[in-house]
Enzyme design. Structure first.
Site, PDB file in Angstrom:
ATOM      1  N   ASP A   1      -1.050 -13.280   8.628  1.00 22.70           N
ATOM      2  CA  ASP A   1      -0.927 -14.054   9.877  1.00 22.70           C
ATOM      3  C   ASP A   1      -1.354 -13.262  11.112  1.00 22.70           C
ATOM      4  OD1 ASP A   1       0.274 -16.202   8.431  1.00 22.70           O
ATOM      5  OD2 ASP A   1       2.172 -15.106   8.479  1.00 22.70           O
ATOM      6  N   GLU A   2      -2.268 -12.341  10.948  1.00 25.60           N
ATOM      7  CA  GLU A   2      -2.708 -11.516  12.074  1.00 25.60           C
ATOM      8  C   GLU A   2      -3.710 -12.249  12.968  1.00 25.60           C
ATOM      9  OE1 GLU A   2      -3.100 -10.659   8.877  1.00 25.60           O
ATOM     10  OE2 GLU A   2      -2.118  -8.739   8.467  1.00 25.60           O
TER      11      GLU A   2
ATOM     12  N   GLY B   1      -1.912 -19.720   5.567  1.00 23.38           N
ATOM     13  CA  GLY B   1      -2.856 -20.575   6.296  1.00 23.38           C
ATOM     14  C   GLY B   1      -3.515 -19.849   7.434  1.00 23.38           C
ATOM     15  N   HIS B   2      -4.756 -20.190   7.671  1.00 30.86           N
ATOM     16  CA  HIS B   2      -5.436 -19.703   8.866  1.00 30.86           C
ATOM     17  C   HIS B   2      -5.427 -20.851   9.866  1.00 30.86           C
ATOM     18  CE1 HIS B   2      -7.028 -16.355   6.701  1.00 30.86           C
ATOM     19  NE2 HIS B   2      -7.868 -17.051   5.988  1.00 30.86           N
TER      20      HIS B   2
ATOM     21  N   PRO C   1      10.249 -20.147  10.364  1.00 27.96           N
ATOM     22  CA  PRO C   1      10.158 -19.169  11.447  1.00 27.96           C
ATOM     23  C   PRO C   1       9.773 -17.812  10.870  1.00 27.96           C
ATOM     24  CG  PRO C   1      12.406 -20.027  11.226  1.00 27.96           C
ATOM     25  CD  PRO C   1      11.587 -20.683  10.169  1.00 27.96           C
TER      26      PRO C   1
ATOM     27  N   ASP D   1      -2.119 -11.591  24.700  1.00 30.93           N
ATOM     28  CA  ASP D   1      -1.579 -12.461  25.759  1.00 30.93           C
ATOM     29  C   ASP D   1      -0.106 -12.795  25.549  1.00 30.93           C
ATOM     30  OD1 ASP D   1      -2.907 -13.820  23.496  1.00 30.93           O
ATOM     31  OD2 ASP D   1      -2.036 -15.635  24.370  1.00 30.93           O
TER      32      ASP D   1
ATOM     33  N   SER E   1      -8.184  -9.910  21.434  1.00 33.96           N
ATOM     34  CA  SER E   1      -8.098 -11.358  21.565  1.00 33.96           C
ATOM     35  C   SER E   1      -6.946 -11.702  22.510  1.00 33.96           C
ATOM     36  CB  SER E   1      -7.880 -11.953  20.169  1.00 33.96           C
ATOM     37  OG  SER E   1      -7.536 -13.298  20.264  1.00 33.96           O
TER      38      SER E   1
ATOM     39  N   GLY F   1      -6.204 -15.092  23.451  1.00 34.95           N
ATOM     40  CA  GLY F   1      -5.858 -16.512  23.351  1.00 34.95           C
ATOM     41  C   GLY F   1      -6.388 -17.042  22.033  1.00 34.95           C
TER      42      GLY F   1
HETATM   43  P1  GDP Z   1      -4.374 -15.694   9.742  1.00 36.27           P
HETATM   44  O1  GDP Z   1      -3.782 -16.235   8.494  1.00 36.27           O
HETATM   45  O2  GDP Z   1      -4.490 -14.217   9.735  1.00 36.27           O
HETATM   46  O3  GDP Z   1      -5.654 -16.366  10.107  1.00 36.27           O
HETATM   47  O4  GDP Z   1      -3.370 -16.006  10.912  1.00 36.27           O
HETATM   48  P2  GDP Z   1      -2.670 -17.392  11.306  1.00 36.27           P
HETATM   49  O5  GDP Z   1      -3.680 -18.397  11.576  1.00 36.27           O
HETATM   50  O6  GDP Z   1      -1.578 -17.708  10.370  1.00 36.27           O
HETATM   51  O7  GDP Z   1      -1.930 -16.967  12.625  1.00 36.27           O
HETATM   52  C1  GDP Z   1      -2.563 -16.669  13.754  1.00 36.27           C
HETATM   53  C2  GDP Z   1      -2.095 -17.638  14.835  1.00 36.27           C
HETATM   54  O8  GDP Z   1      -2.303 -17.066  16.085  1.00 36.27           O
HETATM   55  C3  GDP Z   1      -2.904 -18.932  14.869  1.00 36.27           C
HETATM   56  O9  GDP Z   1      -2.047 -19.973  15.299  1.00 36.27           O
HETATM   57  C4  GDP Z   1      -3.971 -18.674  15.918  1.00 36.27           C
HETATM   58  O10 GDP Z   1      -4.439 -19.847  16.575  1.00 36.27           O
HETATM   59  C5  GDP Z   1      -3.210 -17.817  16.878  1.00 36.27           C
HETATM   60  N1  GDP Z   1      -3.999 -16.817  17.570  1.00 36.27           N
HETATM   61  C6  GDP Z   1      -4.986 -16.019  17.075  1.00 36.27           C
HETATM   62  N2  GDP Z   1      -5.392 -15.150  18.027  1.00 36.27           N
HETATM   63  C7  GDP Z   1      -4.634 -15.407  19.133  1.00 36.27           C
HETATM   64  C8  GDP Z   1      -4.544 -14.804  20.435  1.00 36.27           C
HETATM   65  O11 GDP Z   1      -5.231 -13.866  20.753  1.00 36.27           O
HETATM   66  N3  GDP Z   1      -3.602 -15.331  21.274  1.00 36.27           N
HETATM   67  C9  GDP Z   1      -2.792 -16.359  20.942  1.00 36.27           C
HETATM   68  N4  GDP Z   1      -1.911 -16.781  21.849  1.00 36.27           N
HETATM   69  N5  GDP Z   1      -2.840 -16.935  19.727  1.00 36.27           N
HETATM   70  C10 GDP Z   1      -3.741 -16.457  18.851  1.00 36.27           C
END
Ligand code: GDP
Length: 424
Positions: free
Chosen positions: A13-14, A40-41, A305, A334, A413, A415
């Protein structure tokens, strides 16, 4: 030609999905090489907001071919639903832009049931599985007790193969767990409801990738979860059941000769973790809830959560090492904007001794975080697009992490949107 792997450095979830979405315009092909639909991404771009589970994040770019490699846990039911939900939102998903390896093994309906039954049996010793059947699936794959997607093209052999497996599997389902046995009729329905739907997408992706490599195409390898969840190098047994490291990309993609030029390791500006297991830097109470809400830290698949904490430099440095990261993308900066002082886990204390070396998993249970505080920046940075325009405290935060983990931070990043990115 240049190949790149985008991998998680921590517990998952990074923000890997947003990084793949951001970087795909430089690549011709995006390959998922391990894991299943259990995480999930989340991707936000001009087509909307999407939660992807198995389909690579390159699906939104025109001309990009997305591949599900032989290393993934191919759940036809979930995949078909994901394909339908993308199509409903106007995203084109065709056998031209999505190709499934004929050698990807199928996650069978009983894998999900067995996952849930085993978690129930474990009670308070459970692993915190998402119950998507991933652990039973990989166990069976290594026992050679599942079927490959390419077998769908040979219906007679497929049915006789499944029949044999079913006979064996029902012994566990009924004798060990006392649950209802599967029938071949039920499986026939599953084949026609889901497997037949994904069949047109199944092909020999390994030779497709070899041809692409010969033609000098650029390939992006997309991982699921993070270093600490790697089956071999993570916090076993609280890992996933596949290898989340970049080193597995050549095997799991089927492009065994792939040379990976860049490994972009994604690190969140603070820590989160889903499920059970040791999480040394964990914060609790009001402070944790504030961070969780600021970052929207609720699972994309389960809505659970997430556990939260400050950035963990010990675990992150280890994660960078095992991934062989050549560059870091630091996400969600952010989210920390409203903190006057930002906690940082700089070391672990184990049996009264401080260390910056990530310990053997058994020792994690007794490890305590050593926390230091650094100055926050206290202003909205989501509109900033160049490193020099970030407040000094934010720049210092980035440099402090970079120094501790020994890897250059090339992207910051600020946002979730595609363009909310600072390139250094
Ligand atoms: P992944 O599985 O590594 O792709 O990560 P997830 O999608 O589960 O979690 C990342 C969450 O953070 C998603 O809801 C993204 O839209 C959000 N996100 C990613 N980069 C940023 C950022 O720089 N700022 C904010 N506020 N949200 C971000």
């Amino acid at each position: 030609m240049s190949n790149c792997a985008i991998v998680g450095i921590n517990w998952g979830d990074e923000g890997k999905g947003r990084m793949v979405d951001y970087l795909t315009d430089k690549y011709d092909i995006v390959v998922r090489y391990q894991g299943g639909g259990n995480a999930g991404h989340t991707v936000i771009n001009n087509s909307g907001k999407f939660a992807l589970h198995l389909i690579p994040s390159g699906i939104f770019r025109k001309g990009v071919v997305n591949v599900l490699g032989n290393g993934v846990a191919l759940d036809p039911e979930n995949l078909w639903q994901e394909m339908c939900s993308l199509t409903e939102k106007g995203v084109s998903v065709t056998p031209q832009n999505l190709r499934i390896s004929e050698r990807a093994s199928l996650l069978m309906p009983w894998h999900r049931d067995l996952d849930a039954l085993e978690e129930e049996r474990l009670k308070d010793k459970k692993y915190g599985s998402t119950k998507q059947g991933i652990a039973p699936f990989y166990s069976d794959k290594y026992q050679k007790k599942t079927v490959m997607a390419g077998e769908l093209f040979y219906p007679d052999e497929l049915r006789s193969h499944i029949k044999d497996i079913l006979e064996w599997k029902n012994l566990t389902i009924s004798n060990v767990y006392g649950a209802e046995e599967y029938t071949m009729e039920k499986i026939e329905k599953w084949i026609s409801d889901y497997c037949e739907k994904i069949k047109p997408f199944v092909c020999d992706t390994a030779s497709f990738l070899r041809n692409a490599q010969e033609k000098g195409k650029n390939i992006l390898f997309e991982a699921q979860l993070g270093s600490l969840r790697d089956l071999d190098l993570g916090i076993y047994p609280y890992t996933t059941s596949s290898n989340t490291t970049a080193a597995f990309a050549p095997v799991g993609s089927g492009l065994t000769t792939a040379k990976i030029d860049d490994v972009v390791g994604v690190v969140k500006a603070y820590s989160t973790c889903v499920g059970e297991g040791p999480f040394v830097c964990e914060m609790f109470g009001e402070e944790a809830q504030k961070l969780r809400d600021a970052g929207g830290e609720y699972g994309a698949k389960t809505g659970r959560p997430r556990r939260v904490g400050p950035i963990d430099l010990v675990a992150t440095k280890y994660g960078v090492e095992v991934q062989g990261a050549t560059c870091i993308a630091l996400t969600k900066m952010d989210v920390l904007s409203s903190m006057e002082k930002i906690p940082v886990c700089v070391k672990y204390s184990i049996d009264g001794k401080e260390t910056d070396k990530f310990p053997f998993p058994t020792l994690l249970g007794g490890a305590k975080p050593v926390i230091e505080y650094v100055d926050g920046w206290n202003c909205d940075i989501s509109g900033v697009r160049s490193f020099s325009k970030l407040p000094k405290q934010a720049r210092n935060y980035v440099k402090m992490i970079e120094k501790a983990i020994g890897c250059r931070i090339g992207y910051v990043s600020v946002g979730p949107e595609r363009e909310s990115m600072i390139i250094r």
